[in-house]
Design a protein around this motif. Structure first.
Motif, PDB file in Angstrom:
ATOM      1  N   SER A   1      32.108 -25.086  32.914  1.00 52.04           N
ATOM      2  CA  SER A   1      30.842 -25.590  32.392  1.00 52.04           C
ATOM      3  C   SER A   1      30.182 -26.513  33.406  1.00 52.04           C
ATOM      4  N   LEU A   2      28.873 -26.668  33.229  1.00 51.17           N
ATOM      5  CA  LEU A   2      28.106 -27.571  34.087  1.00 51.17           C
ATOM      6  C   LEU A   2      27.154 -28.348  33.189  1.00 51.17           C
ATOM      7  N   GLN A   3      27.403 -29.614  33.063  1.00 54.88           N
ATOM      8  CA  GLN A   3      26.524 -30.495  32.304  1.00 54.88           C
ATOM      9  C   GLN A   3      25.507 -31.089  33.275  1.00 54.88           C
ATOM     10  N   ILE A   4      24.244 -30.950  32.927  1.00 59.70           N
ATOM     11  CA  ILE A   4      23.181 -31.422  33.813  1.00 59.70           C
ATOM     12  C   ILE A   4      22.334 -32.445  33.060  1.00 59.70           C
ATOM     13  N   HIS A   5      22.182 -33.602  33.640  1.00 54.04           N
ATOM     14  CA  HIS A   5      21.345 -34.658  33.053  1.00 54.04           C
ATOM     15  C   HIS A   5      20.162 -34.946  33.983  1.00 54.04           C
ATOM     16  N   SER A   6      19.181 -35.642  33.429  1.00 59.18           N
ATOM     17  CA  SER A   6      18.023 -36.088  34.223  1.00 59.18           C
ATOM     18  C   SER A   6      17.425 -34.944  35.028  1.00 59.18           C
ATOM     19  N   LEU A   7      17.178 -33.839  34.361  1.00 57.53           N
ATOM     20  CA  LEU A   7      16.666 -32.655  35.044  1.00 57.53           C
ATOM     21  C   LEU A   7      15.322 -32.938  35.695  1.00 57.53           C
ATOM     22  N   LYS A   8      15.132 -32.322  36.855  1.00 60.29           N
ATOM     23  CA  LYS A   8      13.900 -32.446  37.618  1.00 60.29           C
ATOM     24  C   LYS A   8      13.272 -31.065  37.785  1.00 60.29           C
ATOM     25  N   PRO A   9      11.980 -30.996  37.974  1.00 59.67           N
ATOM     26  CA  PRO A   9      11.348 -29.685  38.195  1.00 59.67           C
ATOM     27  C   PRO A   9      11.984 -28.923  39.355  1.00 59.67           C
ATOM     28  N   GLU A  10      12.445 -29.631  40.368  1.00 61.19           N
ATOM     29  CA  GLU A  10      13.072 -28.944  41.508  1.00 61.19           C
ATOM     30  C   GLU A  10      14.450 -28.374  41.181  1.00 61.19           C
ATOM     31  N   ASP A  11      14.969 -28.657  39.984  1.00 53.39           N
ATOM     32  CA  ASP A  11      16.216 -28.032  39.545  1.00 53.39           C
ATOM     33  C   ASP A  11      15.975 -26.644  38.965  1.00 53.39           C
ATOM     34  N   THR A  12      14.723 -26.266  38.827  1.00 52.49           N
ATOM     35  CA  THR A  12      14.402 -24.938  38.318  1.00 52.49           C
ATOM     36  C   THR A  12      14.980 -23.869  39.238  1.00 52.49           C
ATOM     37  N   ALA A  13      15.802 -23.003  38.662  1.00 52.83           N
ATOM     38  CA  ALA A  13      16.490 -21.981  39.448  1.00 52.83           C
ATOM     39  C   ALA A  13      17.307 -21.103  38.507  1.00 52.83           C
ATOM     40  N   ILE A  14      17.814 -20.036  39.066  1.00 47.61           N
ATOM     41  CA  ILE A  14      18.832 -19.246  38.370  1.00 47.61           C
ATOM     42  C   ILE A  14      20.182 -19.821  38.765  1.00 47.61           C
ATOM     43  N   TYR A  15      20.968 -20.178  37.781  1.00 46.01           N
ATOM     44  CA  TYR A  15      22.280 -20.770  38.022  1.00 46.01           C
ATOM     45  C   TYR A  15      23.355 -19.699  37.827  1.00 46.01           C
ATOM     46  N   TYR A  16      24.198 -19.558  38.838  1.00 43.03           N
ATOM     47  CA  TYR A  16      25.263 -18.568  38.823  1.00 43.03           C
ATOM     48  C   TYR A  16      26.628 -19.246  38.777  1.00 43.03           C
ATOM     49  N   CYS A  17      27.484 -18.780  37.889  1.00 42.80           N
ATOM     50  CA  CYS A  17      28.863 -19.243  37.949  1.00 42.80           C
ATOM     51  C   CYS A  17      29.650 -18.321  38.871  1.00 42.80           C
ATOM     52  N   ALA A  18      30.735 -18.837  39.373  1.00 42.06           N
ATOM     53  CA  ALA A  18      31.538 -18.106  40.336  1.00 42.06           C
ATOM     54  C   ALA A  18      33.006 -18.471  40.143  1.00 42.06           C
ATOM     55  N   ALA A  19      33.895 -17.581  40.579  1.00 41.06           N
ATOM     56  CA  ALA A  19      35.318 -17.823  40.382  1.00 41.06           C
ATOM     57  C   ALA A  19      36.141 -17.171  41.480  1.00 41.06           C
ATOM     58  N   GLY A  20      37.328 -17.723  41.660  1.00 39.26           N
ATOM     59  CA  GLY A  20      38.234 -17.213  42.671  1.00 39.26           C
ATOM     60  C   GLY A  20      37.768 -17.559  44.066  1.00 39.26           C
ATOM     61  N   GLY A  21      38.374 -16.913  45.051  1.00 38.60           N
ATOM     62  CA  GLY A  21      37.947 -17.094  46.425  1.00 38.60           C
ATOM     63  C   GLY A  21      38.558 -18.307  47.097  1.00 38.60           C
ATOM     64  N   ARG A  22      37.919 -18.757  48.162  1.00 38.18           N
ATOM     65  CA  ARG A  22      38.441 -19.831  48.999  1.00 38.18           C
ATOM     66  C   ARG A  22      37.462 -20.990  49.075  1.00 38.18           C
ATOM     67  N   TYR A  23      38.000 -22.170  49.234  1.00 38.34           N
ATOM     68  CA  TYR A  23      37.145 -23.341  49.397  1.00 38.34           C
ATOM     69  C   TYR A  23      37.836 -24.325  50.320  1.00 38.34           C
ATOM     70  N   ARG A  24      37.044 -25.268  50.756  1.00 38.87           N
ATOM     71  CA  ARG A  24      37.570 -26.345  51.600  1.00 38.87           C
ATOM     72  C   ARG A  24      37.312 -27.656  50.885  1.00 38.87           C
ATOM     73  N   SER A  25      38.335 -28.473  50.743  1.00 38.18           N
ATOM     74  CA  SER A  25      38.166 -29.755  50.053  1.00 38.18           C
ATOM     75  C   SER A  25      37.137 -30.626  50.737  1.00 38.18           C
ATOM     76  N   ARG A  26      36.434 -31.438  49.953  1.00 39.94           N
ATOM     77  CA  ARG A  26      35.426 -32.386  50.459  1.00 39.94           C
ATOM     78  C   ARG A  26      34.381 -31.655  51.279  1.00 39.94           C
ATOM     79  N   SER A  27      33.999 -30.483  50.771  1.00 37.49           N
ATOM     80  CA  SER A  27      33.042 -29.652  51.495  1.00 37.49           C
ATOM     81  C   SER A  27      32.310 -28.745  50.529  1.00 37.49           C
TER      82      SER A  27
END
Length: 123
Positions: free
Chosen positions: A79-105
């Motif tokens: 889940s993604l809780q979003i507060h204090s929304l701004k007009p520039e937050d207007t977008a299509i939001y995609y969830c994603a899973a699996g794969g690789r990541y780098r900490s603090r990045s």
């Protein structure tokens, strides 16, 4: 495998939304999950990522404390809780899973993508 995102909609600036994503077809309890967003005509950008244990969380700089990502491994959801929304937050939001990541990045390359949910913020 399917990732079904929901919770998007039209909201006034300053309002809040909670986006949810339910995964099916396999469990992601030992995988990272996250959110990206895309404005039509622009590249998809990283929003937030959470490790399987929820101990390693990272946000894009533009979040600035307004977003909170969480997950429920028993329900295979993120889940993604979003507060204090701004007009520039207007977008299509995609969830994603699996794969690789780098900490603090913001580096995160998911294996699976949801279909997206539209968030529109009016001024």
């Amino acid at each position: 495998v399917q990732l079904q995102a929901s919770g998007g909609g039209l909201v006034q600036a300053g309002g809040s939304l909670r986006l949810s994503c339910a995964a099916s077809g396999r469990t992601f309890s030992r995988d990272a999950m996250g959110w990206f967003r895309q404005v039509p005509g622009k590249e998809r950008e990283f929003v937030a990522r959470i490790s399987w244990s929820s101990h390693d969380i990272y946000y894009a700089d533009f979040v600035k404390g307004r977003f909170a990502i969480s997950r429920d491994n028993a329900k295979n959801t993120v889940s993604l809780q979003i507060h204090s929304l701004k007009p520039e937050d207007t977008a299509i939001y995609y969830c994603a899973a699996g794969g690789r990541y780098r900490s603090r990045s913001t580096y995160y390359t998911p294996d699976y993508w949801g279909q997206g949910t539209l968030v529109t913020v009016s001024s």
